[in-house]
Design a protein around this motif. Sequence first.
Motif, PDB file in Angstrom:
ATOM      1  N   TYR A  56       0.848  -1.183   0.000  1.00 20.52           N
ATOM      2  CA  TYR A  56       0.000   0.000   0.000  1.00 20.52           C
ATOM      3  C   TYR A  56       0.886   1.236   0.000  1.00 20.52           C
ATOM      4  O   TYR A  56       2.080   1.164   0.300  1.00 20.52           O
ATOM      5  CB  TYR A  56      -0.942   0.014   1.212  1.00 20.52           C
ATOM      6  CG  TYR A  56      -0.292   0.419   2.518  1.00 20.52           C
ATOM      7  CD1 TYR A  56      -0.515   1.678   3.063  1.00 20.52           C
ATOM      8  CD2 TYR A  56       0.556  -0.441   3.202  1.00 20.52           C
ATOM      9  CE1 TYR A  56       0.066   2.058   4.247  1.00 20.52           C
ATOM     10  CE2 TYR A  56       1.146  -0.068   4.392  1.00 20.52           C
ATOM     11  CZ  TYR A  56       0.903   1.180   4.909  1.00 20.52           C
ATOM     12  OH  TYR A  56       1.496   1.559   6.087  1.00 20.52           O
ATOM     13  N   GLN A 107       2.312   4.451   1.448  1.00 23.96           N
ATOM     14  CA  GLN A 107       2.482   5.186   2.704  1.00 23.96           C
ATOM     15  C   GLN A 107       2.539   6.690   2.466  1.00 23.96           C
ATOM     16  O   GLN A 107       2.079   7.464   3.312  1.00 23.96           O
ATOM     17  CB  GLN A 107       3.756   4.717   3.414  1.00 23.96           C
ATOM     18  CG  GLN A 107       3.699   3.300   3.954  1.00 23.96           C
ATOM     19  CD  GLN A 107       4.961   2.912   4.685  1.00 23.96           C
ATOM     20  OE1 GLN A 107       5.982   3.620   4.627  1.00 23.96           O
ATOM     21  NE2 GLN A 107       4.928   1.793   5.381  1.00 23.96           N
ATOM     22  N   LYS A 147       1.167  -4.349   4.174  1.00 18.67           N
ATOM     23  CA  LYS A 147       0.001  -4.358   5.052  1.00 18.67           C
ATOM     24  C   LYS A 147      -0.644  -5.739   5.024  1.00 18.67           C
ATOM     25  O   LYS A 147      -0.438  -6.534   4.097  1.00 18.67           O
ATOM     26  CB  LYS A 147      -1.020  -3.300   4.636  1.00 18.67           C
ATOM     27  CG  LYS A 147      -1.780  -3.644   3.367  1.00 18.67           C
ATOM     28  CD  LYS A 147      -2.899  -2.654   3.112  1.00 18.67           C
ATOM     29  CE  LYS A 147      -3.681  -3.034   1.845  1.00 18.67           C
ATOM     30  NZ  LYS A 147      -4.786  -2.100   1.576  1.00 18.67           N
ATOM     31  N   HIS A 169      -6.270  -3.679  10.487  1.00 20.16           N
ATOM     32  CA  HIS A 169      -5.242  -3.308   9.513  1.00 20.16           C
ATOM     33  C   HIS A 169      -3.887  -3.282  10.208  1.00 20.16           C
ATOM     34  O   HIS A 169      -3.680  -2.541  11.161  1.00 20.16           O
ATOM     35  CB  HIS A 169      -5.560  -1.942   8.905  1.00 20.16           C
ATOM     36  CG  HIS A 169      -4.521  -1.455   7.944  1.00 20.16           C
ATOM     37  ND1 HIS A 169      -3.386  -0.804   8.350  1.00 20.16           N
ATOM     38  CD2 HIS A 169      -4.442  -1.528   6.594  1.00 20.16           C
ATOM     39  CE1 HIS A 169      -2.658  -0.488   7.284  1.00 20.16           C
ATOM     40  NE2 HIS A 169      -3.286  -0.916   6.220  1.00 20.16           N
ATOM     41  N   ASP A 196       0.267  -2.884   9.685  1.00 19.07           N
ATOM     42  CA  ASP A 196       1.311  -2.481   8.747  1.00 19.07           C
ATOM     43  C   ASP A 196       2.700  -2.476   9.362  1.00 19.07           C
ATOM     44  O   ASP A 196       3.655  -2.082   8.713  1.00 19.07           O
ATOM     45  CB  ASP A 196       1.003  -1.101   8.165  1.00 19.07           C
ATOM     46  CG  ASP A 196       0.893  -0.034   9.232  1.00 19.07           C
ATOM     47  OD1 ASP A 196       1.061  -0.371  10.411  1.00 19.07           O
ATOM     48  OD2 ASP A 196       0.638   1.126   8.885  1.00 19.07           O
ATOM     49  N   CYS A 203       3.468  -7.487  10.107  1.00 20.60           N
ATOM     50  CA  CYS A 203       2.916  -8.432   9.153  1.00 20.60           C
ATOM     51  C   CYS A 203       3.428  -9.838   9.435  1.00 20.60           C
ATOM     52  O   CYS A 203       4.592 -10.037   9.822  1.00 20.60           O
ATOM     53  CB  CYS A 203       3.284  -8.019   7.726  1.00 20.60           C
ATOM     54  SG  CYS A 203       2.449  -6.511   7.170  1.00 20.60           S
TER      55      CYS A 203
END
Length: 343
Positions: A143, A145, A203, A232, A234, A237
Motif C-alpha cells: 500500500y 504510505q 500491510k 489493519h 502495517d 505483518c
Amino acid sequence: MDADLLKESVLSYLDRSGGLLKLAEDCKPFNDPQQSEAVYRFCISVNPLDVMELDPLLGDCVLHDPLKATALFQSVCFLAIKTLSLIEKIHTESQVNIILKLTHLPPFPEYTLDLCAFNRGYRPMRPVAMEGLVIAMTRVTKYTQGARFLCTEDDCPGSTGFRHIRVHAPGATESATVRNDFSCMICSSPLKEDVKFRVLGDKQLVELIHVKALGNLSNNPLECYCFVSPLHIDELCNSMRIGQLYRVLGIPAHVHQWPNITWNLHEISKKFEALLKATGCSPWRFSAMVAYSFASAVIPPGLFNTLKLCLLLSLVQTRADATDTFYSLDLLVLTTDTLILDR
C-alpha cells in the motif's frame, strides 16, 4: 494551552525517554544517496503514564486527540532533524511521517473496545485496546504510505519542491492517498503524482472475533452477540496466527463499505424470511442460526459452528466479478496437521 508549550513538553519527553537518540539512529539509513523518497516514516514509542507525569495536558492530548498529538511530535521531530542535520533531503514538515506507538493504555473501561458489545455508530477517534481470536487473514500486500504531487502549471510554485505531500491515514483507502483529481492548493490547477517518489509499505488485514463467540456458537446459537472486526496491520505483518488470542492497541476507524452487496427478500426462501424476522432483534442471531444448520447434508447441525461461520462470512464478501484473488475463497481444508495450513 499554547502549542509552543506543548511542543516543549514533547521535546522534553523525547529527550528523557531516549526518543531523540532513536530518531537519530533511524535517520541514518535514509541518508543513502541512492534512496530518494517523498515521505520518511518514523515510529515513536510513547508511554502515556510518563507523558502524563511530565505534562498532564500533553498526556490528555495523546490519549484523546491522537491526530493533534501526532502533529505535535511531527513538528518537533522535523525541527530536530533540520537542527541536527540528520537528513538533508527533508525540506518540509509534511515529509516527516510520525507513527505514535503507545506502550499501554489506562486500565479503565473507557479505553477498552469490547467486540461483544461494540456499537458500530459514531465513536471518538482515540486509542483503545481490544482482544479477540484471529479467524482470518489476508496475504501481505503493498500500500502507499506517502506520495509527492506536483502542480501541472509550470509557473506555479507548487510545480517544484515538496508542497503537496499525501500520507496514508489510519482507516483510509488507497484512493485517499493516490488519485488523479487532486488540485493545487495555490492555483487550483490539477496535480500530477511524481511516481518515482512514491513510498510503499506492507500491510495485512486480520479479522478478530470475540472469544465468547466460541462458547456461544457451540452451546446456544441464539445468544451470539460478537462482532467481527477487520484489523489493519502495517508494522507486524505475518506476526499473528489463526486461532490465537491477541490484545491490540489501536484507533477504531470505518475502513470500507461494500457498495455492491444487495439483497432482495422476495428472492430467498420463505424459511429464511421467517428466520430473519424471528431473529431480527439481534444482528448476530440470524448468522449464528444459519451457521448452526449450514451444510447439514455433510456435517450434523451444531458441529464446527465457528468454522462454518467463518466460511459463511467469506462467501458473503466474495464478489462474482472480482478480479483480485483477495475476494475469493479458493480452498477449504480440514486437517489435524496445522503445519501444512501454515505453509
